[in-house]
Design a protein around this motif. Structure first.
Motif, PDB file in Angstrom:
ATOM      1  N   ASN A   1       5.806 -12.324   0.650  1.00 57.38           N
ATOM      2  CA  ASN A   1       4.669 -12.540  -0.306  1.00 57.38           C
ATOM      3  C   ASN A   1       3.893 -13.652   0.871  1.00 57.38           C
ATOM      4  O   ASN A   1       3.972 -15.185   0.562  1.00 57.38           O
ATOM      5  CB  ASN A   1       5.029 -13.701  -0.964  1.00 57.38           C
ATOM      6  CG  ASN A   1       5.732 -12.189  -2.027  1.00 57.38           C
ATOM      7  OD1 ASN A   1       4.526 -11.370  -2.742  1.00 57.38           O
ATOM      8  ND2 ASN A   1       6.556 -12.123  -2.527  1.00 57.38           N
ATOM      9  N   LEU A   2       2.681 -13.646   1.566  1.00 51.28           N
ATOM     10  CA  LEU A   2       3.381 -14.801   2.812  1.00 51.28           C
ATOM     11  C   LEU A   2       1.785 -15.691   2.254  1.00 51.28           C
ATOM     12  O   LEU A   2       0.623 -14.848   1.901  1.00 51.28           O
ATOM     13  CB  LEU A   2       2.304 -13.983   3.911  1.00 51.28           C
ATOM     14  CG  LEU A   2       2.233 -14.460   5.371  1.00 51.28           C
ATOM     15  CD1 LEU A   2       3.551 -15.615   6.257  1.00 51.28           C
ATOM     16  CD2 LEU A   2       0.592 -13.634   6.191  1.00 51.28           C
TER      17      LEU A   2
ATOM     18  N   ALA B   1       1.950  -7.660   5.011  1.00 54.50           N
ATOM     19  CA  ALA B   1       2.161  -9.046   5.484  1.00 54.50           C
ATOM     20  C   ALA B   1       1.797  -9.364   7.127  1.00 54.50           C
ATOM     21  O   ALA B   1       1.042 -10.447   7.552  1.00 54.50           O
ATOM     22  CB  ALA B   1       3.492  -9.776   5.719  1.00 54.50           C
ATOM     23  N   LEU B   2       1.951  -8.330   7.280  1.00 58.23           N
ATOM     24  CA  LEU B   2       1.991  -8.892   8.955  1.00 58.23           C
ATOM     25  C   LEU B   2       1.042  -8.583   9.793  1.00 58.23           C
ATOM     26  O   LEU B   2       0.299  -9.339  10.645  1.00 58.23           O
ATOM     27  CB  LEU B   2       2.793  -7.203  10.026  1.00 58.23           C
ATOM     28  CG  LEU B   2       2.887  -6.856  11.188  1.00 58.23           C
ATOM     29  CD1 LEU B   2       3.563  -8.065  12.383  1.00 58.23           C
ATOM     30  CD2 LEU B   2       3.529  -5.968  11.535  1.00 58.23           C
TER      31      LEU B   2
ATOM     32  N   LEU C   1       5.158   3.937   9.483  1.00 59.59           N
ATOM     33  CA  LEU C   1       4.674   2.597   8.777  1.00 59.59           C
ATOM     34  C   LEU C   1       3.564   1.521   9.758  1.00 59.59           C
ATOM     35  O   LEU C   1       2.925   1.036   9.353  1.00 59.59           O
ATOM     36  CB  LEU C   1       5.576   1.881   8.863  1.00 59.59           C
ATOM     37  CG  LEU C   1       7.177   1.210   8.275  1.00 59.59           C
ATOM     38  CD1 LEU C   1       8.099   0.331   7.896  1.00 59.59           C
ATOM     39  CD2 LEU C   1       6.290   1.155   6.897  1.00 59.59           C
ATOM     40  N   PHE C   2       3.405   1.962  10.776  1.00 62.63           N
ATOM     41  CA  PHE C   2       2.385   1.262  11.674  1.00 62.63           C
ATOM     42  C   PHE C   2       1.542   1.914  12.718  1.00 62.63           C
ATOM     43  O   PHE C   2       0.288   1.190  13.319  1.00 62.63           O
ATOM     44  CB  PHE C   2       3.318   0.321  12.880  1.00 62.63           C
ATOM     45  CG  PHE C   2       4.684  -0.502  11.956  1.00 62.63           C
ATOM     46  CD1 PHE C   2       4.140  -2.099  11.690  1.00 62.63           C
ATOM     47  CD2 PHE C   2       5.925  -0.137  11.641  1.00 62.63           C
ATOM     48  CE1 PHE C   2       4.923  -2.499  10.664  1.00 62.63           C
ATOM     49  CE2 PHE C   2       6.755  -0.920  12.026  1.00 62.63           C
ATOM     50  CZ  PHE C   2       6.878  -1.930  11.737  1.00 62.63           C
ATOM     51  N   SER C   3       1.901   2.797  12.352  1.00 58.15           N
ATOM     52  CA  SER C   3       0.533   3.647  13.297  1.00 58.15           C
ATOM     53  C   SER C   3      -0.882   4.005  12.840  1.00 58.15           C
ATOM     54  O   SER C   3      -1.485   3.831  13.826  1.00 58.15           O
ATOM     55  CB  SER C   3       1.396   5.100  13.773  1.00 58.15           C
ATOM     56  OG  SER C   3       0.908   5.777  12.547  1.00 58.15           O
ATOM     57  N   GLU C   4      -1.348   3.414  11.699  1.00 62.04           N
ATOM     58  CA  GLU C   4      -2.546   3.263  11.289  1.00 62.04           C
ATOM     59  C   GLU C   4      -2.704   2.020  11.389  1.00 62.04           C
ATOM     60  O   GLU C   4      -3.957   2.156  12.054  1.00 62.04           O
ATOM     61  CB  GLU C   4      -2.380   3.624   9.499  1.00 62.04           C
ATOM     62  CG  GLU C   4      -2.720   4.784   9.329  1.00 62.04           C
ATOM     63  CD  GLU C   4      -3.012   4.925   7.964  1.00 62.04           C
ATOM     64  OE1 GLU C   4      -3.615   4.285   6.973  1.00 62.04           O
ATOM     65  OE2 GLU C   4      -2.194   6.155   7.199  1.00 62.04           O
ATOM     66  N   GLN C   5      -2.079   1.259  11.666  1.00 62.82           N
ATOM     67  CA  GLN C   5      -2.935  -0.496  11.740  1.00 62.82           C
ATOM     68  C   GLN C   5      -3.122  -0.504  12.934  1.00 62.82           C
ATOM     69  O   GLN C   5      -3.758  -1.531  13.879  1.00 62.82           O
ATOM     70  CB  GLN C   5      -1.882  -1.683  11.255  1.00 62.82           C
ATOM     71  CG  GLN C   5      -2.585  -1.167   9.756  1.00 62.82           C
ATOM     72  CD  GLN C   5      -1.418  -0.089   8.903  1.00 62.82           C
ATOM     73  OE1 GLN C   5      -0.808   0.322   9.255  1.00 62.82           O
ATOM     74  NE2 GLN C   5      -1.001  -0.472   7.083  1.00 62.82           N
TER      75      GLN C   5
ATOM     76  N   GLU D   1      10.414  -2.431   0.083  1.00 58.94           N
ATOM     77  CA  GLU D   1      10.050  -3.308   0.705  1.00 58.94           C
ATOM     78  C   GLU D   1       9.069  -3.394   1.868  1.00 58.94           C
ATOM     79  O   GLU D   1       7.955  -4.461   2.410  1.00 58.94           O
ATOM     80  CB  GLU D   1      10.696  -4.838   0.680  1.00 58.94           C
ATOM     81  CG  GLU D   1      11.359  -5.006  -0.988  1.00 58.94           C
ATOM     82  CD  GLU D   1      12.531  -6.782  -0.595  1.00 58.94           C
ATOM     83  OE1 GLU D   1      12.054  -7.359  -1.102  1.00 58.94           O
ATOM     84  OE2 GLU D   1      12.993  -6.307   0.141  1.00 58.94           O
ATOM     85  N   ARG D   2       9.777  -2.075   2.941  1.00 61.47           N
ATOM     86  CA  ARG D   2       8.551  -1.758   4.081  1.00 61.47           C
ATOM     87  C   ARG D   2       7.610  -2.511   4.490  1.00 61.47           C
ATOM     88  O   ARG D   2       6.454  -2.318   5.142  1.00 61.47           O
ATOM     89  CB  ARG D   2       9.586  -0.972   5.139  1.00 61.47           C
ATOM     90  CG  ARG D   2      10.649  -1.702   5.400  1.00 61.47           C
ATOM     91  CD  ARG D   2      11.193   0.009   6.020  1.00 61.47           C
ATOM     92  NE  ARG D   2      12.734  -0.298   6.638  1.00 61.47           N
ATOM     93  CZ  ARG D   2      13.605   0.147   6.961  1.00 61.47           C
ATOM     94  NH1 ARG D   2      14.091   1.910   7.035  1.00 61.47           N
ATOM     95  NH2 ARG D   2      15.030  -0.412   7.060  1.00 61.47           N
ATOM     96  N   GLU D   3       6.968  -1.249   2.739  1.00 68.46           N
ATOM     97  CA  GLU D   3       5.103  -1.313   3.156  1.00 68.46           C
ATOM     98  C   GLU D   3       4.477  -3.311   2.897  1.00 68.46           C
ATOM     99  O   GLU D   3       3.968  -2.952   3.596  1.00 68.46           O
ATOM    100  CB  GLU D   3       4.273  -0.648   1.925  1.00 68.46           C
ATOM    101  CG  GLU D   3       4.790   1.149   2.563  1.00 68.46           C
ATOM    102  CD  GLU D   3       4.363   2.229   1.708  1.00 68.46           C
ATOM    103  OE1 GLU D   3       3.492   1.899   0.918  1.00 68.46           O
ATOM    104  OE2 GLU D   3       4.752   3.788   1.469  1.00 68.46           O
ATOM    105  N   ALA D   4       5.183  -3.701   2.174  1.00 70.90           N
ATOM    106  CA  ALA D   4       5.125  -4.983   1.697  1.00 70.90           C
ATOM    107  C   ALA D   4       5.050  -5.751   3.247  1.00 70.90           C
ATOM    108  O   ALA D   4       4.296  -6.386   3.763  1.00 70.90           O
ATOM    109  CB  ALA D   4       5.929  -5.564   0.760  1.00 70.90           C
TER     110      ALA D   4
END
Length: 195
Positions: free
Chosen positions: A90-91, A122-123, A161-165, A115-118
């Motif tokens: 909750n950055l 946040a990243l 988790l990460f390849s789209e962004q 919680e990994r998508e959250a």
């Protein structure tokens, strides 16, 4: 159920704290520079923070547990490091788009898999456009039964988790590890947020 991280540090029930920075991070820094403003989420007692600050980065260690940050404050200052209490998932808005790097070690494997998508959201909020994400992922946890932490993450889950962004710049199995972790249990990935 989420762990009570503050109580864990108060009671010194912190088997993940080996007393020094992550060997895969130290190995990466032997060949690469991490500079500018760096965020270490879930920094615990700050071993990785101090390693990065000692190399010249301006580092913020963020942790949800006040007792972890009290422990971090007991160590000698290594450079331009500071610590703040905060929930990475909750950055706070004041941390949005502030960092050139986010360095991950043990935070992602400590939170619940749900919680990994959250975490990914946040990243993306924390990094400046073009910012870099350096992660030491815990790929294999010995005797894992579904209960954690730590919770391992597969290569396929990392990609999902990460390849789209993110664009992956580098990926490898580190040769330097904690003695309790076998070679191959961890994976280092360097990624870049476009921008």
């Amino acid at each position: 159920m989420a762990r009570d991280w503050n109580s864990a540090y108060e009671n010194q029930n912190t088997p993940w704290d080996k007393g020094y920075a992550a060997p895969p991070l130290a190995e990466f820094l032997q060949q690469n520079e991490v500079s500018g403003k760096v965020l270490v989420p879930g920094c615990g007692s700050g071993h990785d923070v101090r390693l990065l600050a000692g190399q010249g980065a301006e580092v913020l260690g963020l942790d949800i547990a006040p007792s972890a940050l009290r422990k971090a404050a007991e160590f000698p200052v290594a450079g331009a490091e500071r610590y703040e209490i905060g929930d990475f998932l909750n950055l706070e808005e004041r941390f949005h788009r502030q960092f050139d790097w986010v360095v991950e070690h043990t935070c992602l494997c400590a939170i619940e898999p749900s919680e990994r998508e959250a975490y990914t959201k946040a990243l993306c909020l924390a990094l400046k456009p073009g910012g870099r994400y350096l992660a030491v992922f815990f790929r294999k946890v010995s005797n894992y039964t579904g209960e954690g932490p730590p919770h391992p993450i597969s290569a396929e889950e990392i990609d999902q988790l990460f390849s789209e962004q993110f664009e992956t710049l580098e990926s490898y199995i580190p040769q330097q590890t904690y003695p309790s972790r076998s070679t191959g249990a961890e994976e280092v990935r360097l990624m870049r947020l476009p921008g």
